[in-house]
Scaffold this active site. Sequence first.
Site, PDB file in Angstrom:
ATOM      1  N   GLY A  48       0.756  -1.447  -0.069  1.00  0.00           N
ATOM      2  CA  GLY A  48      -0.061   0.037  -0.142  1.00  0.00           C
ATOM      3  C   GLY A  48       0.981   1.286  -0.056  1.00  0.00           C
ATOM      4  O   GLY A  48       0.310   2.259  -0.519  1.00  0.00           O
ATOM      5  N   ASP A 106      -5.179   2.249  11.030  1.00  0.00           N
ATOM      6  CA  ASP A 106      -6.274   2.248  11.324  1.00  0.00           C
ATOM      7  C   ASP A 106      -6.748   2.136  12.571  1.00  0.00           C
ATOM      8  O   ASP A 106      -6.666   3.000  13.440  1.00  0.00           O
ATOM      9  CB  ASP A 106      -7.112   1.203  10.203  1.00  0.00           C
ATOM     10  CG  ASP A 106      -8.664   1.200  10.049  1.00  0.00           C
ATOM     11  OD1 ASP A 106      -9.314   2.243  10.237  1.00  0.00           O
ATOM     12  OD2 ASP A 106      -9.163  -0.017  10.011  1.00  0.00           O
ATOM     13  N   PHE A 155     -14.133   3.989   4.053  1.00  0.00           N
ATOM     14  CA  PHE A 155     -12.993   3.059   3.454  1.00  0.00           C
ATOM     15  C   PHE A 155     -12.527   3.739   2.335  1.00  0.00           C
ATOM     16  O   PHE A 155     -13.318   4.439   1.583  1.00  0.00           O
ATOM     17  CB  PHE A 155     -13.686   1.734   3.026  1.00  0.00           C
ATOM     18  CG  PHE A 155     -12.750   0.750   2.294  1.00  0.00           C
ATOM     19  CD1 PHE A 155     -11.700   0.048   3.047  1.00  0.00           C
ATOM     20  CD2 PHE A 155     -12.523   0.652   1.124  1.00  0.00           C
ATOM     21  CE1 PHE A 155     -10.908  -0.652   2.231  1.00  0.00           C
ATOM     22  CE2 PHE A 155     -11.745  -0.229   0.077  1.00  0.00           C
ATOM     23  CZ  PHE A 155     -10.865  -0.918   1.056  1.00  0.00           C
ATOM     24  N   ASP A 162      -5.582  -0.160  -1.986  1.00  0.00           N
ATOM     25  CA  ASP A 162      -6.656  -1.083  -2.844  1.00  0.00           C
ATOM     26  C   ASP A 162      -8.069  -1.476  -2.458  1.00  0.00           C
ATOM     27  O   ASP A 162      -8.336  -1.315  -1.038  1.00  0.00           O
ATOM     28  CB  ASP A 162      -5.816  -2.367  -3.361  1.00  0.00           C
ATOM     29  CG  ASP A 162      -5.839  -3.350  -1.834  1.00  0.00           C
ATOM     30  OD1 ASP A 162      -5.444  -2.983  -0.845  1.00  0.00           O
ATOM     31  OD2 ASP A 162      -6.347  -4.416  -2.222  1.00  0.00           O
TER      32      ASP A 162
END
Length: 177
Positions: A48, A106, A155, A162
């Site tokens: 990521g 997160d 999100f 992705d």
Amino acid sequence: MDTIQIKDKQFAVSIKEEDILKEVARVADEINRDLAGKNPLFLSVLNGSFMFTADLMKRITIPCEISFVKLASYQGVASTGAVKEVIGINEELAGRTIVIVEDIVDTGLTMQRLLETLGTRNPKEIHIATLLLKPDKLKVDLNIEYVAMRIPNDFIVGYGLDYDGLGRNYKDIYTVK
Ligand code: 5GP
């Protein structure tokens, strides 16, 4: 492109590339200032963070090194569920100043796991740089010194992140509708 469709979900652009790059440049300035003379080793967490890492490193002007790690999920033997193993650390970390370069924090559990693993190799200090932070979701106590952007709990995809393997290539960040 203001909206994109990936599989079953629609996403709307929420952070444009130029705004991302402004914040990435600010983080780079902070790191240049704070870690000068420490020859930091940047550890970029794939997949990521590849775009963030590239844009960040272009703006790092102090002597430094860069390497890449990956988190591989494997099933724990007990009922602990999926555990993540850090793979790809080939450098000597003992005595080094490490900067973890992550795409998004997160709950913070992934970062906590990384810190535990890297900590066993006796680095001198570990700093955290993340492109994104969802402050309301954070479950663990982490000292995240370098945060490009704080975002709500929705999100997101794009700029390296992705949805089911897709969407990493977009230059802007998109939020699910
Ligand atoms: P944590 O362990 O902090 O809960 O989760 C971190 C990982 O979850 C990130 O490295 C990323 O892979 C994934 N993640 C968390 N939020 C998002 C999001 O909004 N979009 C995407 N694409 N991945 C996310």
